[in-house]
Design a protein around this motif. Structure first.
Motif, PDB file in Angstrom:
ATOM      1  N   ALA A  81      21.159  -5.174   6.251  1.00 37.53           N
ATOM      2  CA  ALA A  81      19.298  -5.048   5.673  1.00 37.53           C
ATOM      3  C   ALA A  81      18.799  -5.540   5.201  1.00 37.53           C
ATOM      4  O   ALA A  81      17.197  -5.827   4.665  1.00 37.53           O
ATOM      5  N   GLY A  82      20.541  -5.988   4.784  1.00 38.40           N
ATOM      6  CA  GLY A  82      20.138  -7.185   3.561  1.00 38.40           C
ATOM      7  C   GLY A  82      20.329  -7.077   2.420  1.00 38.40           C
ATOM      8  O   GLY A  82      20.210  -7.708   1.254  1.00 38.40           O
ATOM      9  N   TYR A  83      21.287  -6.586   2.189  1.00 37.69           N
ATOM     10  CA  TYR A  83      22.672  -5.983   0.929  1.00 37.69           C
ATOM     11  C   TYR A  83      23.376  -6.162   1.195  1.00 37.69           C
ATOM     12  O   TYR A  83      24.132  -6.906   1.402  1.00 37.69           O
ATOM     13  N   ALA A  84      24.004  -6.943  -0.920  1.00 43.80           N
ATOM     14  CA  ALA A  84      25.080  -7.829  -1.126  1.00 43.80           C
ATOM     15  C   ALA A  84      25.807  -6.076  -0.503  1.00 43.80           C
ATOM     16  O   ALA A  84      26.196  -6.019  -1.369  1.00 43.80           O
ATOM     17  N   VAL A  85      27.034  -6.209   0.575  1.00 44.73           N
ATOM     18  CA  VAL A  85      28.230  -5.231   0.500  1.00 44.73           C
ATOM     19  C   VAL A  85      29.557  -5.505  -0.105  1.00 44.73           C
ATOM     20  O   VAL A  85      29.587  -6.707  -0.025  1.00 44.73           O
ATOM     21  N   PRO A  86      30.594  -5.129  -0.922  1.00 42.32           N
ATOM     22  CA  PRO A  86      31.468  -5.087  -1.416  1.00 42.32           C
ATOM     23  C   PRO A  86      32.314  -5.573  -0.549  1.00 42.32           C
ATOM     24  O   PRO A  86      32.334  -4.625   0.672  1.00 42.32           O
ATOM     25  N   ARG A  87      33.107  -6.888  -0.988  1.00 48.10           N
ATOM     26  CA  ARG A  87      34.795  -6.812   0.399  1.00 48.10           C
ATOM     27  C   ARG A  87      35.701  -6.687  -0.673  1.00 48.10           C
ATOM     28  O   ARG A  87      35.630  -7.480  -2.077  1.00 48.10           O
ATOM     29  N   PRO A  88      36.976  -6.353  -0.389  1.00 48.02           N
ATOM     30  CA  PRO A  88      36.755  -5.065   0.841  1.00 48.02           C
ATOM     31  C   PRO A  88      36.052  -3.832   0.361  1.00 48.02           C
ATOM     32  O   PRO A  88      35.691  -3.409  -0.575  1.00 48.02           O
ATOM     33  N   ARG A  89      35.723  -3.164   1.833  1.00 53.27           N
ATOM     34  CA  ARG A  89      35.351  -1.834   1.515  1.00 53.27           C
ATOM     35  C   ARG A  89      35.667  -1.104   1.113  1.00 53.27           C
ATOM     36  O   ARG A  89      36.331  -0.493   1.070  1.00 53.27           O
ATOM     37  N   PRO A  90      34.356  -0.429   0.524  1.00 44.46           N
ATOM     38  CA  PRO A  90      35.243   0.830  -0.679  1.00 44.46           C
ATOM     39  C   PRO A  90      35.472   1.975  -0.291  1.00 44.46           C
ATOM     40  O   PRO A  90      34.680   2.317   1.534  1.00 44.46           O
ATOM     41  N   LYS A  91      36.723   2.639  -0.212  1.00 41.30           N
ATOM     42  CA  LYS A  91      37.303   3.902   0.760  1.00 41.30           C
ATOM     43  C   LYS A  91      35.874   5.233  -0.212  1.00 41.30           C
ATOM     44  O   LYS A  91      35.237   4.922  -0.929  1.00 41.30           O
ATOM     45  N   PHE A  92      36.150   5.421   1.254  1.00 37.38           N
ATOM     46  CA  PHE A  92      35.551   6.985   1.221  1.00 37.38           C
ATOM     47  C   PHE A  92      35.809   8.324   0.715  1.00 37.38           C
ATOM     48  O   PHE A  92      36.641   8.050   0.704  1.00 37.38           O
ATOM     49  N   GLY A  93      35.320   9.193  -0.391  1.00 39.41           N
ATOM     50  CA  GLY A  93      35.479   9.874  -1.362  1.00 39.41           C
ATOM     51  C   GLY A  93      34.112  10.933  -1.728  1.00 39.41           C
ATOM     52  O   GLY A  93      33.476  10.491  -1.528  1.00 39.41           O
ATOM     53  N   HIS A  94      34.818  12.105  -1.325  1.00 40.31           N
ATOM     54  CA  HIS A  94      33.606  12.751  -1.996  1.00 40.31           C
ATOM     55  C   HIS A  94      32.787  12.877  -3.169  1.00 40.31           C
ATOM     56  O   HIS A  94      33.896  12.407  -3.800  1.00 40.31           O
ATOM     57  N   GLY A  95      31.806  12.606  -3.194  1.00 37.77           N
ATOM     58  CA  GLY A  95      30.427  12.008  -4.847  1.00 37.77           C
ATOM     59  C   GLY A  95      31.029  10.591  -4.563  1.00 37.77           C
ATOM     60  O   GLY A  95      31.319  10.009  -5.677  1.00 37.77           O
ATOM     61  N   VAL A  96      32.027   9.984  -4.341  1.00 36.19           N
ATOM     62  CA  VAL A  96      32.150   8.399  -4.880  1.00 36.19           C
ATOM     63  C   VAL A  96      30.802   7.371  -4.721  1.00 36.19           C
ATOM     64  O   VAL A  96      29.876   8.034  -3.574  1.00 36.19           O
ATOM     65  N   GLU A  97      30.405   6.577  -5.228  1.00 33.45           N
ATOM     66  CA  GLU A  97      29.015   6.183  -5.242  1.00 33.45           C
ATOM     67  C   GLU A  97      29.022   4.574  -5.657  1.00 33.45           C
ATOM     68  O   GLU A  97      30.256   4.440  -6.602  1.00 33.45           O
ATOM     69  N   VAL A  98      28.338   4.078  -4.850  1.00 27.49           N
ATOM     70  CA  VAL A  98      28.974   2.407  -4.851  1.00 27.49           C
ATOM     71  C   VAL A  98      27.608   1.732  -5.443  1.00 27.49           C
ATOM     72  O   VAL A  98      26.348   1.635  -4.083  1.00 27.49           O
ATOM     73  N   GLU A  99      26.997   0.751  -5.953  1.00 24.10           N
ATOM     74  CA  GLU A  99      26.106   0.679  -6.230  1.00 24.10           C
ATOM     75  C   GLU A  99      25.323  -0.755  -5.219  1.00 24.10           C
ATOM     76  O   GLU A  99      26.135  -1.711  -5.454  1.00 24.10           O
ATOM     77  N   ILE A 100      24.658  -1.446  -4.829  1.00 22.94           N
ATOM     78  CA  ILE A 100      24.312  -2.272  -3.971  1.00 22.94           C
ATOM     79  C   ILE A 100      22.925  -3.107  -4.051  1.00 22.94           C
ATOM     80  O   ILE A 100      22.399  -1.951  -4.530  1.00 22.94           O
ATOM     81  N   ALA A 101      22.813  -4.175  -4.091  1.00 22.66           N
ATOM     82  CA  ALA A 101      21.920  -4.723  -4.190  1.00 22.66           C
ATOM     83  C   ALA A 101      21.248  -5.965  -3.342  1.00 22.66           C
ATOM     84  O   ALA A 101      22.092  -6.219  -2.590  1.00 22.66           O
TER      85      ALA A 101
END
Ligand code: DU
Ligand code: SF4
Length: 239
Positions: A168-188
């Motif tokens: 969709a056009g977002y810069a996505v971190p590598r490695p992919r962030p790990k899933f958890g309840h309340g985990v927040e990842v900001e992407i631009a």
């Protein structure tokens, strides 16, 4: 394509043999038991605000929930928990979701499943996920200009959403962030983002344990946890 066209096109999709067979088998059996109830038995489209600030991504429709009612999370136990929480925090106009014509409206919020046909045991195969994820990608493209926060219900949605957001056009971190309840990842938006995204503020991807019966029965997910998470999503989305 606009959202109504997307909804119409995906609701007749038959790309996965196993899931088409399952959704129709369940529908035929159920129609016999409840002859007076309409039974959807087809892919379940995204639903809610057409210009959402919060996008909620789930796993797949439940056999007798979305697959029966035709509206995502509607008529199943996960939905009971989800809509009650959305209502408590002010993201839905009523606490229950029983039928597609029950008057429920989501406020600034839209929801969609990663896989749009009900799978046996709620477990799509990796191949089925890969086949269906383009529908989610098209939907995210349609709403990307307004979305500020993406809530992933469970690890399956979390894993699926990163390639979709990248596309969709977002810069996505590598490695992919790990899933958890309340985990927040900001992407631009990335350098190659489409015009409607470029220059827009970052968005936040928010992890949330899935309100499945397995999780709610065992207390892994509580009402308070859901309310805190959706209150946070609301804040992030300026709602
Ligand atoms: O009638 P309408 O306003 O076009 O809404 C169509 C459909 O989407 C209806 O089922 C309500 C839902 N919806 C919503 O949940 N939240 C909105 O902000 C707008 C529409
Ligand atoms: Fe089509 Fe998705 Fe259903 Fe497969 S799961 S048949 S790709 S709508």
């Amino acid at each position: 394509p606009d959202l109504p066209e997307l909804v119409a096109r995906q609701s007749v999709c038959r790309a996965c043999d196993r899931l088409v067979a399952w959704r129709e088998k369940v529908a035929v059996e159920r129609r016999r038991m409840f002859a007076d109830e309409p039974y959807w038995g087809r892919p379940v489209p995204g639903w809610g605000d057409p210009e959402p600030r919060i996008m909620v991504v789930g796993l797949a429709p439940a056999a007798h929930g979305g697959n029966r009612t035709g509206r995502i999370f509607t008529g199943d136990r996960s939905g009971d928990w989800l809509f009650a929480s959305l209502y408590r925090v002010g993201l839905a106009n009523q606490p229950t979701s029983v039928r597609a014509d029950d008057g429920l409206r989501l406020i600034g919020t839209r929801m969609a499943a990663t896989v749009r046909c009900a799978p046996p045991d709620n477990k799509p195969t990796p191949a089925e996920r890969d086949t269906c994820v383009p529908w989610l990608a098209r939907e995210i493209d349609e709403v990307a200009a307004s979305v500020r926060c993406v809530v992933c219900l469970g690890g399956f949605a979390w894993q699926s959403v990163w390639p979709v957001l990248k596309q969709a056009g977002y810069a996505v971190p590598r490695p992919r962030p790990k899933f958890g309840h309340g985990v927040e990842v900001e992407i631009a938006p990335s350098g190659t983002a489409p015009a409607e995204l470029s220059g827009t503020a970052p968005i936040t991807v928010l992890g949330c344990y899935h309100p499945s019966q397995q999780n709610t029965f065992t207390g892994r997910v509580t009402e308070a946890m859901l309310d805190t998470l959706f209150t946070r999503a609301k804040h992030l989305a300026d709602l």
